[in-house]
Design an enzyme around this catalytic site. Structure first.
Site, PDB file in Angstrom:
ATOM      1  N   CYS A  51       0.842  -1.210   0.000  1.00 48.51           N
ATOM      2  CA  CYS A  51       0.000   0.000   0.000  1.00 48.51           C
ATOM      3  C   CYS A  51       0.873   1.254   0.000  1.00 48.51           C
ATOM      4  CB  CYS A  51      -0.914  -0.011   1.223  1.00 48.51           C
ATOM      5  SG  CYS A  51      -1.736   1.565   1.516  1.00 48.51           S
ATOM      6  N   HIS A 113      -4.187   0.383   8.171  1.00 47.71           N
ATOM      7  CA  HIS A 113      -4.697   0.106   6.826  1.00 47.71           C
ATOM      8  C   HIS A 113      -6.106  -0.488   6.843  1.00 47.71           C
ATOM      9  CE1 HIS A 113      -4.054  -0.874   2.527  1.00 47.71           C
ATOM     10  NE2 HIS A 113      -4.706  -1.994   2.779  1.00 47.71           N
ATOM     11  N   ASN A 153     -13.405   9.879  -0.988  1.00 52.24           N
ATOM     12  CA  ASN A 153     -14.059   8.868  -1.810  1.00 52.24           C
ATOM     13  C   ASN A 153     -13.823   7.554  -1.112  1.00 52.24           C
ATOM     14  OD1 ASN A 153     -15.162  10.151  -3.979  1.00 52.24           O
ATOM     15  ND2 ASN A 153     -13.340   9.979  -5.241  1.00 52.24           N
ATOM     16  N   SER A 161      -9.330   3.676  -5.405  1.00 50.19           N
ATOM     17  CA  SER A 161      -8.441   2.583  -5.778  1.00 50.19           C
ATOM     18  C   SER A 161      -7.694   1.991  -4.590  1.00 50.19           C
ATOM     19  CB  SER A 161      -7.437   3.080  -6.818  1.00 50.19           C
ATOM     20  OG  SER A 161      -6.839   4.280  -6.358  1.00 50.19           O
ATOM     21  N   GLN A 168      -8.921  13.539   0.454  1.00 49.54           N
ATOM     22  CA  GLN A 168      -8.129  14.435  -0.375  1.00 49.54           C
ATOM     23  C   GLN A 168      -8.527  15.882  -0.127  1.00 49.54           C
ATOM     24  OE1 GLN A 168      -7.382  13.233  -4.509  1.00 49.54           O
ATOM     25  NE2 GLN A 168      -8.792  11.541  -4.169  1.00 49.54           N
TER      26      GLN A 168
HETATM   27 ZN   LIG Z   1      -2.296   1.194   3.721  1.00 50.33          ZN
END
Ligand SMILES: [Zn+2]
Length: 340
Positions: A51, A113, A153, A161, A168
């Site tokens: 990631c 995560h 999002n 994605s 953001q």
């Molecule tokens: Zn991550």
């Protein structure tokens, strides 16, 4: 409640944009035979070596993320707007264009995560709010920046994605369309009444109590009368404020709690990590008084009847106006039951 609104097709006026939404409640009475399937949450690790947002990992441009412990912000490596791009204008007959400059940033809400805002503690959401405030101030102070758009999002269905919890910030020289409309509507109302359009609307909503999902000392979570998306909601501060930097510490915690409550309710609605686009609309940073602005945060979720049935804006909605079947009040009744 006016029962005609629950039985017959009608148009609802959006006071903030000056546009209309078509509501067709009779269509929502069709028997639903679809499945109410359970989608198990992805079993995601707390740290994913592949990631690009996880702590310590290297991004595509070669930069390494720090070993961050709460919130982490960086300038978007593939920004849609750039601060150094050439300024120009085109005025060639009917061909008209203006250059646009801006700064885009990515904000990781947590190093974990596997989490989303719905899984985070209110105190940790409050750190995200503090970062939004700081970025609004820092970006808004840039001479080329007149508007700061904070948004998230969430979910692959929204085109996101990367499942890492992040949002953001796109800041730019001019006002984007949605903000321009809301600026205009609020200004016209303020000029006429010397009061906040959204503040007066909130007062009316708190009187009828038909669309309130959650309320604490400083904030109200409601589905706006004119909502387009099936489970659309809005978080509105009770005190009229132009932007999020006006929040007191107490109000900031109230706001974080409101975010926590609604995102948790969303996840329970269809028993899935609920996808949405959320964003904060607030006063431009154009140096004007902007006394007519009353900031608010909106959630636009695409899901309609289950974790897999999505509302599409097609057909009449592309060519005419937005349209919905389930009424705002029916959506509120379901969300309100899921608040804990
Ligand atoms: Zn991550």
């Amino acid at each position: 409640m006016n029962t005609d609104l629950q039985d017959y097709s009608h148009k609802r006026y959006n006071i903030l944009t000056g546009e209309w939404v078509l509501v067709s409640p009779h269509r929502a009475k069709r028997p639903w035979q679809g499945q109410n399937e359970e989608i198990s949450a992805d079993d995601r690790p707390a740290h994913d070596p592949s990631c690009y947002l996880c702590a310590g990992n290297t991004r595509i441009n070669g930069e390494q993320n720090p070993d961050y412990k709460d919130v982490f912000v960086f300038t978007n490596d593939f920004a849609a707007l750039q601060s150094t791009s050439k300024t120009f204008s085109v005025n060639d007959g009917l061909f008209k264009a203006e250059s646009e400059q801006g700064i885009c940033k990515v904000i990781c809400f947590s190093p974990d995560h596997s989490k989303s805002l719905a899984d985070m503690a209110v105190e940790d959401i409050n750190k995200v709010v503090a970062t939004w405030q700081k970025e609004y101030t820092v970006l808004g102070a840039e001479p080329i920046i007149n508007y700061v758009q904070i948004f998230e999002n969430k979910g692959a269905v929204m085109g996101c994605s990367n499942p890492h919890p992040h949002g953001q910030i796109w800041s730019q020289s001019t006002l984007p369309n949605e903000v321009e409309k809301k600026d205009h509507q609020q200004q016209a109302y303020f000029d006429k009444n010397q009061t906040s359009l959204l503040g007066d609307y909130l007062e009316q909503e708190l009187e009828v109590k038909e669309r309130i999902i959650f309320e604490n000392e400083h904030f109200v979570v409601l589905t706006p009368f004119w909502a387009v998306w099936p489970f659309e909601t809005m978080i509105v501060p009770k005190r009229s404020q132009k932007n999020i930097t006006e929040l007191s510490e107490d109000e900031s915690l109230s706001f974080s709690e409101a975010i926590s409550k609604i995102t948790k309710a969303y996840d329970k609605l269809f028993n899935c990590s609920f996808p949405y686009s959320s964003g904060i609309h607030q006063a431009p940073t154009n140096g004007k008084p902007n006394a007519h602005w009353h900031w608010h945060m909106s959630f636009y979720p695409p899901l309609l009847r289950s974790a897999t049935v999505k509302k599409f804006m097609v057909g009449y909605e592309m060519f005419g106006s937005p349209q919905r079947d389930i009424t705002a009040e029916q959506a509120v009744a379901r969300l309100r039951d899921l608040i804990v």
